[in-house]
Design a protein around this motif. Sequence first.
Motif, PDB file in Angstrom:
ATOM      1  N   LEU A 141       0.829  -1.206   0.000  1.00 54.03           N
ATOM      2  CA  LEU A 141       0.000   0.000   0.000  1.00 54.03           C
ATOM      3  C   LEU A 141       0.867   1.261   0.000  1.00 54.03           C
ATOM      4  CD1 LEU A 141      -2.904  -0.989   2.396  1.00 54.03           C
ATOM      5  CD2 LEU A 141      -2.955  -0.809  -0.079  1.00 54.03           C
ATOM      6  N   LYS A 142       1.958   1.240   0.750  1.00 56.67           N
ATOM      7  CA  LYS A 142       2.856   2.391   0.809  1.00 56.67           C
ATOM      8  C   LYS A 142       3.429   2.702  -0.569  1.00 56.67           C
ATOM      9  CE  LYS A 142       5.488   3.058   4.445  1.00 56.67           C
ATOM     10  NZ  LYS A 142       6.579   2.928   5.420  1.00 56.67           N
ATOM     11  N   ALA A 143       3.727   1.669  -1.340  1.00 54.33           N
ATOM     12  CA  ALA A 143       4.257   1.857  -2.691  1.00 54.33           C
ATOM     13  C   ALA A 143       3.230   2.540  -3.602  1.00 54.33           C
ATOM     14  CB  ALA A 143       4.664   0.514  -3.284  1.00 54.33           C
ATOM     15  N   GLN A 144       1.955   2.435  -3.268  1.00 55.99           N
ATOM     16  CA  GLN A 144       0.891   3.070  -4.049  1.00 55.99           C
ATOM     17  C   GLN A 144       0.523   4.446  -3.497  1.00 55.99           C
ATOM     18  OE1 GLN A 144      -2.378   0.344  -3.823  1.00 55.99           O
ATOM     19  NE2 GLN A 144      -1.347  -1.226  -5.032  1.00 55.99           N
ATOM     20  N   GLY A 145       1.253   4.910  -2.467  1.00 56.84           N
ATOM     21  CA  GLY A 145       0.935   6.196  -1.861  1.00 56.84           C
ATOM     22  C   GLY A 145      -0.211   6.118  -0.874  1.00 56.84           C
ATOM     23  N   ARG A 146      -0.524   4.911  -0.422  1.00 59.45           N
ATOM     24  CA  ARG A 146      -1.590   4.700   0.554  1.00 59.45           C
ATOM     25  C   ARG A 146      -0.950   4.278   1.870  1.00 59.45           C
ATOM     26  NH1 ARG A 146      -4.763   0.381  -2.759  1.00 59.45           N
ATOM     27  NH2 ARG A 146      -6.408   0.632  -1.264  1.00 59.45           N
ATOM     28  N   ARG A 147      -1.749   4.230   2.940  1.00 59.60           N
ATOM     29  CA  ARG A 147      -1.157   3.859   4.227  1.00 59.60           C
ATOM     30  C   ARG A 147      -2.132   3.129   5.128  1.00 59.60           C
ATOM     31  NH1 ARG A 147      -0.907   9.254   7.967  1.00 59.60           N
ATOM     32  NH2 ARG A 147      -3.037   9.894   7.629  1.00 59.60           N
ATOM     33  N   ILE A 148      -1.530   2.445   6.102  1.00 56.13           N
ATOM     34  CA  ILE A 148      -2.289   1.760   7.150  1.00 56.13           C
ATOM     35  C   ILE A 148      -1.905   2.402   8.471  1.00 56.13           C
ATOM     36  CG2 ILE A 148      -2.593  -0.405   8.403  1.00 56.13           C
ATOM     37  CD1 ILE A 148      -2.033  -1.862   5.782  1.00 56.13           C
ATOM     38  N   ILE A 149      -2.897   2.739   9.267  1.00 52.84           N
ATOM     39  CA  ILE A 149      -2.643   3.260  10.607  1.00 52.84           C
ATOM     40  C   ILE A 149      -3.084   2.205  11.603  1.00 52.84           C
ATOM     41  CG2 ILE A 149      -3.254   5.014  12.309  1.00 52.84           C
ATOM     42  CD1 ILE A 149      -3.607   6.974  10.014  1.00 52.84           C
ATOM     43  N   VAL A 150      -2.165   1.783  12.458  1.00 44.46           N
ATOM     44  CA  VAL A 150      -2.464   0.818  13.511  1.00 44.46           C
ATOM     45  C   VAL A 150      -2.626   1.612  14.798  1.00 44.46           C
ATOM     46  CG1 VAL A 150      -1.680  -1.230  14.732  1.00 44.46           C
ATOM     47  CG2 VAL A 150      -1.099  -0.937  12.323  1.00 44.46           C
ATOM     48  N   VAL A 151      -3.832   1.600  15.362  1.00 43.10           N
ATOM     49  CA  VAL A 151      -4.138   2.415  16.531  1.00 43.10           C
ATOM     50  C   VAL A 151      -3.301   1.995  17.730  1.00 43.10           C
ATOM     51  CG1 VAL A 151      -5.946   3.066  18.169  1.00 43.10           C
ATOM     52  CG2 VAL A 151      -6.458   2.929  15.727  1.00 43.10           C
ATOM     53  N   ASP A 152      -3.264   0.724  18.036  1.00 41.88           N
ATOM     54  CA  ASP A 152      -2.491   0.227  19.175  1.00 41.88           C
ATOM     55  C   ASP A 152      -1.428  -0.723  18.631  1.00 41.88           C
ATOM     56  OD1 ASP A 152      -1.490  -0.519  21.590  1.00 41.88           O
ATOM     57  OD2 ASP A 152      -3.329  -1.429  22.352  1.00 41.88           O
ATOM     58  N   ASP A 153      -0.229  -0.182  18.417  1.00 39.56           N
ATOM     59  CA  ASP A 153       0.834  -0.951  17.772  1.00 39.56           C
ATOM     60  C   ASP A 153       1.722  -1.686  18.774  1.00 39.56           C
ATOM     61  OD1 ASP A 153       2.043  -1.946  15.552  1.00 39.56           O
ATOM     62  OD2 ASP A 153       3.291  -0.193  15.159  1.00 39.56           O
ATOM     63  N   THR A 154       1.304  -1.747  20.035  1.00 41.85           N
ATOM     64  CA  THR A 154       2.120  -2.468  21.013  1.00 41.85           C
ATOM     65  C   THR A 154       1.980  -3.962  20.777  1.00 41.85           C
ATOM     66  OG1 THR A 154       0.282  -2.472  22.582  1.00 41.85           O
ATOM     67  CG2 THR A 154       1.886  -0.693  22.789  1.00 41.85           C
ATOM     68  N   GLU A 155       3.064  -4.652  20.888  1.00 43.39           N
ATOM     69  CA  GLU A 155       3.056  -6.104  20.709  1.00 43.39           C
ATOM     70  C   GLU A 155       2.591  -6.746  22.004  1.00 43.39           C
ATOM     71  OE1 GLU A 155       3.541  -7.758  17.946  1.00 43.39           O
ATOM     72  OE2 GLU A 155       3.919  -5.916  16.861  1.00 43.39           O
ATOM     73  N   LEU A 156       1.614  -7.616  21.906  1.00 42.08           N
ATOM     74  CA  LEU A 156       1.062  -8.251  23.099  1.00 42.08           C
ATOM     75  C   LEU A 156       1.914  -9.413  23.567  1.00 42.08           C
ATOM     76  CD1 LEU A 156      -2.683  -8.224  22.032  1.00 42.08           C
ATOM     77  CD2 LEU A 156      -1.485  -6.590  23.460  1.00 42.08           C
ATOM     78  N   ASP A 157       2.556 -10.101  22.656  1.00 41.95           N
ATOM     79  CA  ASP A 157       3.384 -11.259  22.994  1.00 41.95           C
ATOM     80  C   ASP A 157       4.816 -10.998  22.578  1.00 41.95           C
ATOM     81  OD1 ASP A 157       0.804 -13.433  21.753  1.00 41.95           O
ATOM     82  OD2 ASP A 157       1.123 -12.716  23.784  1.00 41.95           O
ATOM     83  N   ASP A 158       5.703 -11.814  23.057  1.00 41.71           N
ATOM     84  CA  ASP A 158       7.068 -11.819  22.573  1.00 41.71           C
ATOM     85  C   ASP A 158       7.028 -12.178  21.087  1.00 41.71           C
ATOM     86  OD1 ASP A 158       9.725 -14.086  22.660  1.00 41.71           O
ATOM     87  OD2 ASP A 158       9.950 -11.918  22.738  1.00 41.71           O
ATOM     88  N   ASP A 159       7.835 -11.525  20.259  1.00 40.13           N
ATOM     89  CA  ASP A 159       7.792 -11.733  18.807  1.00 40.13           C
ATOM     90  C   ASP A 159       7.956 -13.192  18.417  1.00 40.13           C
ATOM     91  OD1 ASP A 159       7.366  -9.118  18.215  1.00 40.13           O
ATOM     92  OD2 ASP A 159       9.463  -8.638  17.826  1.00 40.13           O
TER      93      ASP A 159
END
Length: 197
Positions: A141-159
Amino acid sequence: MLVKEWARLEGLHPQTVWKWCRQGTMPVPVEQTPTGMWLIHDPKYENQPAAPTANGRTVCYARVSSSDQKDDLQRQADRLKAFAINMGVKSPEVVMETGSGMNDKRRKLNRLLSDPTVGTLIVEHRDRLARMNAGLVESALKAQGRRIIVVDDTELDDDLVRDMTEVLTSFCARLYGRRAAKHRAEKALEAMRDERV
C-alpha cells in the motif's frame, strides 16, 4: 497524530519521541489515551487539512474471528471511528467483517485493498488486518501512496512466541481443521515449554 508519524515528519527516531512523552519534555502538546497510547497534537501539522482526505477515503476496518463476537466487533468499530474523528477525519467510513485472520478469504478487506480510492486504512491492532504478513500488505500500500494506521501498535506477545503460535495454528488448521487448530497449537507450545524445563 501517532508518535511514529510525528517522528517521521520531524526526522526523529520513534523511541526518542516516546521517551520525551514519558518524561514530559515534548516541545508540543501530547496526551496519553486510557490504553497507554500517546497522541501528539502539533499545531504545525494539525492546522493543515487532514492528510487522509487529500489522498482518498479513510476507512476503519474492524474484524473478529467468529460470529459469537459481534458485540466485540461493534465496540472495535466504535473505537476506530472515534480515533479517526479525533485524527481530523470528518466522516470516517467503517467496514466490519467476521472471518479468520489466517487466510485471504475476506471479501470486504480484499475489496478495500484493491480500491485505489481508499487512501488510509485504520485498524485497531496489526492482527486485525492479518495474523501473518501484515507488513507485506503495508509495504504494498505504501508503494501506491496509501497507508495503514495501527491504533495500538504495542506487541502483546514476545515476537518469537507470537510467530511460532501463528505458524503452528496455520499448520494445525490445515491438518486438523479450523476448529481444533488453536487448541492443538496451544498443546504444542505447552509441550515445547515442558521440554525446556
